[in-house]
Design an enzyme around this catalytic site. Structure first.
Site, short mmCIF file in Angstrom:
data_model
loop_
_atom_site.label_atom_id
_atom_site.label_comp_id
_atom_site.label_asym_id
_atom_site.label_seq_id
_atom_site.Cartn_x
_atom_site.Cartn_y
_atom_site.Cartn_z
N ASP A 51 0.84 -1.20 0.00
CA ASP A 51 0.00 0.00 0.00
C ASP A 51 0.88 1.25 0.00
O ASP A 51 1.62 1.49 0.96
CB ASP A 51 -0.90 -0.03 1.25
N ASP A 52 0.82 2.03 -1.07
CA ASP A 52 1.59 3.29 -1.18
C ASP A 52 3.10 3.06 -1.30
O ASP A 52 3.88 3.95 -0.95
CB ASP A 52 1.35 4.20 0.03
N CYS A 84 -6.05 4.41 -3.41
CA CYS A 84 -6.16 3.03 -2.93
C CYS A 84 -7.37 2.27 -3.45
O CYS A 84 -7.24 1.23 -4.10
CB CYS A 84 -6.18 3.02 -1.40
N ASP A 319 -0.31 -0.73 -4.89
CA ASP A 319 -1.57 -0.21 -5.43
C ASP A 319 -1.42 1.18 -6.02
O ASP A 319 -2.23 1.60 -6.84
CB ASP A 319 -2.67 -0.24 -4.37
N ASN A 320 -0.41 1.91 -5.61
CA ASN A 320 -0.12 3.22 -6.18
C ASN A 320 1.23 3.68 -5.67
O ASN A 320 1.81 3.09 -4.76
CB ASN A 320 -1.20 4.26 -5.82
#
Length: 498
Positions: A51-52, A84, A319-320
């Protein structure tokens, strides 16, 4: 079922003919191990989704670096929206945000309940894999707005397609959270052993050990909350990298933003207090990914011990991306800039050439078709992306996309949103964008535009939108319109344009 596209054959004709004789009319599977030519049928798939996580954290992840040496790294893997929930909806379904209907993290334009209401769970790759005989498991973070219990306090049911389910709600603090474990809420406290990434690592290796001996192929997704804020590392890593500072690329605390859109021009240069906070944040992000990296190593070691590394593919990604000081932005994502939309994705497994690099434009729309293609399944007509399996065989399809769509709807400010920006006015205005290997073109809802020549300006410093020839601007705008209105096969055809 996902529909697979035709690609030019990645192997010599004689081998294809012999393989066809061996398999008859059977289709599917990722291919074969190049060393011993042993066909890999219905492989196991392990997907680690962080995540991130941004590219600048990979130097602190030796296990992921090892995956890069042993597998294939996608150099231009782009998120269709650097946020997200929208990204995860796209990963599960293979559809752009304008087709999933998930545009933000919370209702009315996004979040778990919108994903569920619009049929995202049924359109996910999980039900198709399970129906095809795969044992499936989902661990960690699911969708923003998901909680282990419903509003009445009752445990939520496991979504369709998942054989096993160990999913949390607010796991960002890494301690004091609750997991829905196969329909039963379980609370975890604040002991070192309750650190969420470590709990997910334990459950992942346990699943691999159990599923690995079952004779049934398995799909495992481990979605960590790390390294998302509030940037809390495992206690054993809390003092690592004591003098580490955030990277200072040319875009860091950008000196001149007079050519940027109005939402960004309002930002002042980052002062000493902000810079100190940025360095502290990056240091803790690097500390957080130590437990993620250890988890990757444990899973791969477990597979090797069981002898399942020879029929298992391990995928690592995010996710990003995440900006931390670039363009005077203190911390966050959602922009169309490289720091936010370009993320690491690495594939390892039998038949994948070691140390490979793929430069083609790939996206999170491609993941669901890839997973299903690996399992020998076809993509549904609703999938906007395409399978990445040809790249894993060392082949680049002649008709692969040249242009990616990036789209973003500005979410309303909410103190409850874990992705709210930490500097006002914070997030960018609503926009749609085109991205190729050598340019970025952005149209904002308020009429402002950006254009960057990535060959000369990879850090998105000089906005050349005002100097674009009118014919070029019209072509880009027409292509952007086509992609923002595409669905299924029309996305692939539009993406081949530049």
């Amino acid at each position: 079922m996902f529909r697979s596209r035709r690609h030019r054959p990645p192997f010599p004709l004689l081998f294809v003919v012999l393989t066809g004789l061996l398999l008859g009319a059977c289709s599917g599977g990722i291919g074969q191990d190049r060393k011993d030519r042993t066909l890999v049928k219905r492989p196991n798939i392990v997907f680690v989704l962080t995540d991130d996580l941004s590219w600048d954290l990979l130097p602190y992840m030796p296990q992921v670096q090892r995956m890069q040496r042993e597998g294939l790294t996608f150099q231009n893997f782009l998120m269709a929206d650097s946020l997200c929930c929208t990204s995860r909806a796209t990963i599960f379904t293979g559809m752009y945000p304008h087709n999933t209907g998930v545009r933000t993290n919370f209702p009315p334009d996004g979040g778990y309940h919108v994903f569920q209401r619009k049929g995202g769970e049924q359109a996910s790759f999980a039900p198709a894999l399970q129906k095809a005989g795969y044992r499936t498991a989902m661990l960690g973070k699911y969708m923003n707005g998901y909680e282990p219990r419903d509003r009445s306090g009752l445990p939520r049911k496991v979504p369709p397609g998942w054989s096993e389910w160990y999913v949390g709600g607010n796991g960002y603090p890494e301690f004091g959270y609750e997991l829905n474990e196969n329909g039963r809420p379980v609370h975890y406290g604040h002991r070192p052993k309750d650190y969420l990434t470590d709990v997910l690592a334990d459950k992942s290796t346990d699943f691999v050990q159990r599923a690995g001996g079952s004779g049934q192929p398995f799909f495992l997704e481990i979605a960590t909350f790390a390294p998302h804020g509030p940037f809390i590392p495992a206690p054993r890593h809390a003092t690592a990298f004591p003098r580490l500072r955030a990277p200072r690329p040319p875009s860091f605390n950008e000196p001149d933003i007079s050519d940027k859109p109005s939402w960004l021009r309002k930002h002042r240069k980052l002062g000493p207090r902000r810079l100190t906070h940025i360095d502290d944040s990056f240091r803790n992000r690097a500390r957080m990914v130590q437990s993620v990296d250890e988890m990757v190593g444990r899973i791969r070691s477990t597979l090797k011990t069981l002898g399942r590394d020879k029929d298992t593919y391990v995928i690592f990604g995010s996710d990003n991306g995440f900006h931390l000081g670039e363009h005077r932005l203190a911390g966050g994502k959602m922009t169309p800039y490289t720091s936010d939309i370009r993320v690491p994705f690495v594939f390892t497994g039998p038949g994948i050439p070691a140390g490979g690099r793929a430069d083609a434009i790939t996206q999170n729309t491609d993941l669901a078709p890839t997973f299903l293609d690996m399992a020998g399944l076809r993509a549904p007509g609703s999938a906007d992306g395409r399978s990445l399996v040809p790249f894993l065989r060392g082949d680049t399809p002649d008709d692969w996309r040249q242009t990616a769509l990036i789209e973003h709807v500005k979410p309303p400010f909410s103190a409850a949103d874990p992705d709210r920006q930490d500097s006002l006015p914070g997030s960018p205005a609503t926009y749609n964008a085109l991205r190729t290997t050598d340019m970025l073109y952005v149209e904002y809802a308020d009429g402002e535009r950006e254009y960057y020549d990535l060959t000369r300006d990879p850090h998105n410093l000089d906005n050349l939108a005002g100097t674009l020839p009118e014919e070029r601007r019209r072509r880009l705008s027409a292509l952007l319109y086509a992609l923002t209105h595409c669905s299924g096969a029309s996305c692939a055809s539009a993406g081949r344009s530049r």
